[in-house]
Write an enzyme that holds these catalytic residues in place. Sequence first.
Site, mmCIF file in Angstrom:
data_model
loop_
_atom_site.group_PDB
_atom_site.id
_atom_site.type_symbol
_atom_site.label_atom_id
_atom_site.label_comp_id
_atom_site.label_asym_id
_atom_site.label_seq_id
_atom_site.Cartn_x
_atom_site.Cartn_y
_atom_site.Cartn_z
ATOM 1 N N CYS A 31 5.592 8.118 3.829
ATOM 2 C CA CYS A 31 4.617 7.723 4.841
ATOM 3 C C CYS A 31 5.198 8.108 6.204
ATOM 4 O O CYS A 31 6.368 7.823 6.476
ATOM 5 C CB CYS A 31 4.365 6.221 4.787
ATOM 6 S SG CYS A 31 3.338 5.599 6.147
ATOM 7 N N LYS A 75 0.788 -1.238 0.000
ATOM 8 C CA LYS A 75 0.000 0.000 0.000
ATOM 9 C C LYS A 75 0.814 1.278 0.000
ATOM 10 O O LYS A 75 0.270 2.354 -0.194
ATOM 11 C CB LYS A 75 -0.956 0.007 1.187
ATOM 12 C CG LYS A 75 -0.266 0.035 2.536
ATOM 13 C CD LYS A 75 -1.278 -0.094 3.641
ATOM 14 C CE LYS A 75 -0.594 -0.391 4.957
ATOM 15 N NZ LYS A 75 -1.512 -0.991 5.897
ATOM 16 N N HIS A 110 -1.455 7.835 10.733
ATOM 17 C CA HIS A 110 -0.798 7.079 9.655
ATOM 18 C C HIS A 110 -1.261 7.637 8.317
ATOM 19 O O HIS A 110 -2.394 7.423 7.915
ATOM 20 C CB HIS A 110 -1.176 5.595 9.790
ATOM 21 C CG HIS A 110 -0.443 4.696 8.855
ATOM 22 N ND1 HIS A 110 -0.790 3.377 8.719
ATOM 23 C CD2 HIS A 110 0.597 4.890 8.008
ATOM 24 C CE1 HIS A 110 0.008 2.797 7.838
ATOM 25 N NE2 HIS A 110 0.862 3.702 7.392
#
Length: 131
Positions: free
Chosen positions: A116, A17, A52
Amino acid sequence: MAKLGDYFQTADWKTEKHVPVIDCTDSVRSGEAFQIDVSVGKEVPHPNTTEHHIAWIEIHFKPDSEKFAHQLSVSRFTAHGESVRGANEGAAFTEPLCQTTVRFKESGMLYATSYCNIHGLWENEQRIEVK
């Protein structure tokens, strides 16, 4: 001594992802404008939460005949549901998707990078042939 590039991770975007997914043609005519879309979480959704999230995506192009890459686009995603009421209680959530339109005079490599806040730097690439 490690270099920043040593910290970029790659994987198959269909199962991971965090990988930026490049959506564009792989062959164009010289000087013809075309659109590049880059997203994170195309097949496997990425959380877009206060805790996140994807903070940014960058797109670069390295022509075959040149030593350096050109930065084409920088997109920052700055709303992740933060609020004085608490995490994920905010009214706005940005999605990790960017789009740019470009014209190339020669073939080369297109690179997409993303960050991320928990899992670090990610990279993907696609060859673009110019006719």
